[in-house]
Write a protein that holds these residues in place. Structure first.
Motif, PDB file in Angstrom:
ATOM      1  N   GLU A  79       1.053  -1.324  -0.013  1.00  0.00           N
ATOM      2  CA  GLU A  79      -0.037  -0.119   0.100  1.00  0.00           C
ATOM      3  C   GLU A  79       0.896   1.254  -0.069  1.00  0.00           C
ATOM      4  N   SER A  80       0.375   2.335  -0.798  1.00  0.00           N
ATOM      5  CA  SER A  80       1.139   3.516  -0.782  1.00  0.00           C
ATOM      6  C   SER A  80       0.929   4.373   0.556  1.00  0.00           C
ATOM      7  N   LEU A  81       1.937   5.225   0.719  1.00  0.00           N
ATOM      8  CA  LEU A  81       1.653   6.134   1.696  1.00  0.00           C
ATOM      9  C   LEU A  81       0.388   6.937   1.474  1.00  0.00           C
ATOM     10  N   ARG A  86      -5.109   8.381   3.003  1.00  0.00           N
ATOM     11  CA  ARG A  86      -6.257   8.586   2.689  1.00  0.00           C
ATOM     12  C   ARG A  86      -7.412   7.697   3.450  1.00  0.00           C
ATOM     13  N   THR A  87      -6.764   6.385   3.583  1.00  0.00           N
ATOM     14  CA  THR A  87      -7.484   5.575   4.620  1.00  0.00           C
ATOM     15  C   THR A  87      -7.715   6.125   5.973  1.00  0.00           C
ATOM     16  N   ALA A  93     -10.015  10.440  10.732  1.00  0.00           N
ATOM     17  CA  ALA A  93      -8.979  10.920  11.485  1.00  0.00           C
ATOM     18  C   ALA A  93      -9.006  12.504  10.878  1.00  0.00           C
ATOM     19  N   ASN A  94      -8.611  13.418  12.114  1.00  0.00           N
ATOM     20  CA  ASN A  94      -8.606  14.738  11.704  1.00  0.00           C
ATOM     21  C   ASN A  94      -7.337  15.308  11.693  1.00  0.00           C
ATOM     22  N   LEU A  95      -6.013  14.482  11.550  1.00  0.00           N
ATOM     23  CA  LEU A  95      -5.024  15.178  11.559  1.00  0.00           C
ATOM     24  C   LEU A  95      -3.837  13.856  11.289  1.00  0.00           C
ATOM     25  N   ALA A 110       0.467  16.941   2.200  1.00  0.00           N
ATOM     26  CA  ALA A 110      -0.228  18.054   2.348  1.00  0.00           C
ATOM     27  C   ALA A 110      -0.917  18.442   1.136  1.00  0.00           C
ATOM     28  N   ASP A 111      -0.521  18.510   0.211  1.00  0.00           N
ATOM     29  CA  ASP A 111      -1.147  18.868  -1.058  1.00  0.00           C
ATOM     30  C   ASP A 111      -2.139  17.741  -1.664  1.00  0.00           C
ATOM     31  N   SER A 112      -2.224  16.495  -0.845  1.00  0.00           N
ATOM     32  CA  SER A 112      -2.863  15.546  -1.632  1.00  0.00           C
ATOM     33  C   SER A 112      -4.268  15.155  -0.859  1.00  0.00           C
ATOM     34  N   ILE A 113      -4.108  15.647   0.496  1.00  0.00           N
ATOM     35  CA  ILE A 113      -5.214  15.058   1.147  1.00  0.00           C
ATOM     36  C   ILE A 113      -5.946  16.225   1.900  1.00  0.00           C
TER      37      ILE A 113
END
Length: 309
Positions: A79-81, A86-87, A93-95, A110-113
């Motif tokens: 599984e990718s980071l 995203r999981t 999760a809030n953080l 940070a740019d992706s989620i």
């Protein structure tokens, strides 16, 4: 402030806001945040101080810590980071707090989620929460940054701590100097290099660094005593430091390598004070990215303006 991934992203006013907020927490404590929050600490590298102080900070703020260990996670199945993050985002999760061996990974995440990301150390890139706790420690000592002479000593090229601190401290008005082996110079940091003998006589703050063996592309065989005598802080060198100068080290400390073992807890050492400040610094960052930090009143605004001049 949605994310906390680099000291480069912050203005000096924003940095000082966090310094003063963290210092206020050390003096007055803090109440748990209102509402229910969940955090995922994604640590892909070994860590004692950073991981444990994040957990203490989170629990003092009343945040639920979601269990994660890379070696028993779906990362071992390929599984990718990004998918891991995203999981956690998807299940509530809030953080995300991320520590990883890849440079710039926190910014990419940070740019992706859509939830805040805090950088707990990325490769040889940055370690901004370590920098913040160092700034809090320096502030407690001198109550100002303007004109302080700070020497960062050791494995500059491979140290994310060196980079974050050089960026932040220069923004705050400190005079930054570097010292270390020629092969460990980092030419991307535009600060003068001096010898350790020059450093001990000029420094108000002497920040020693661990040798980052795990980040060296080729193994470097070092005689520890020879390294200490040439590049480290010996007892003789410590005796030549300014009366009010302090010693910092992000730890873990290799006693007898970066500095004489007797200096780790000497009168001018603030190494364990740094660790203590690490909890408050990380609480301040978490409050800010979750918009729970509150606003500074006029007195705190005036204090900040006095510090930055």
């Amino acid at each position: 402030m949605k994310h906390f991934v680099s000291m480069q992203d912050l203005t000096k006013e924003e940095i000082l806001t966090l310094v003063l907020q963290a210092n206020r927490i050390t003096e007055n404590g803090v109440k748990p945040m209102l509402g229910q929050y969940f955090v995922a600490n994604l640590f892909f590298e070994p860590s004692t101080r950073t991981k444990m102080s994040f957990i203490v900070a989170q629990r003092r703020l009343g945040i639920e810590v979601l269990d994660f260990a890379s070696e028993i996670s779906s990362v071992t199945k390929g599984e990718s980071l990004y998918d891991t993050a995203r999981t956690f985002e998807s299940i509530g999760a809030n953080l995300i707090v991320i520590r990883h061996q890849e440079n710039n990974i926190a910014k990419k995440l940070a740019d992706s989620i859509n939830i805040p990301v805090i950088n707990a150390g990325d490769g040889t890139g940055e370690h901004p929460t370590q920098s913040l706790l160092d700034l809090v420690t320096i502030y407690q000592e001198f109550k100002s940054f303007q004109g302080l002479k700070v020497v960062i000593a050791g494995d500059i090229k491979h140290s994310r701590v060196a980079r974050s601190n050089a960026i932040a401290l220069s923004k705050l008005g400190c005079d930054i100097y570097l010292t270390g082996m020629d092969s460990w110079h980092d030419e991307t940091l535009d600060f003068p290099y001096i010898t350790m003998d020059e450093a001990v006589e000029m420094a108000d703050v002497l920040m020693l660094l661990r040798i980052q063996h795990e980040r060296h592309q080729a193994h470097v065989a070092l005689d520890h005593n020879s390294y200490l005598q040439t590049y480290g802080l010996t007892m003789k060198r410590e005796n030549r430091m300014k009366k009010e100068a302090i010693i910092l080290h992000p730890a873990p400390v290799n006693r007898g390598v970066e500095l004489d073992s007797r200096l780790v807890e000497c009168e001018r050492s603030r190494i364990f004070k740094q660790m203590q400040n690490g909890v408050a610094a990380r609480m301040a960052v978490i409050q800010r990215v979750l918009n729970q930090g509150g606003k500074f009143d006029e007195e705190n605004f005036s204090q900040r303006q006095t510090i930055i001049g």
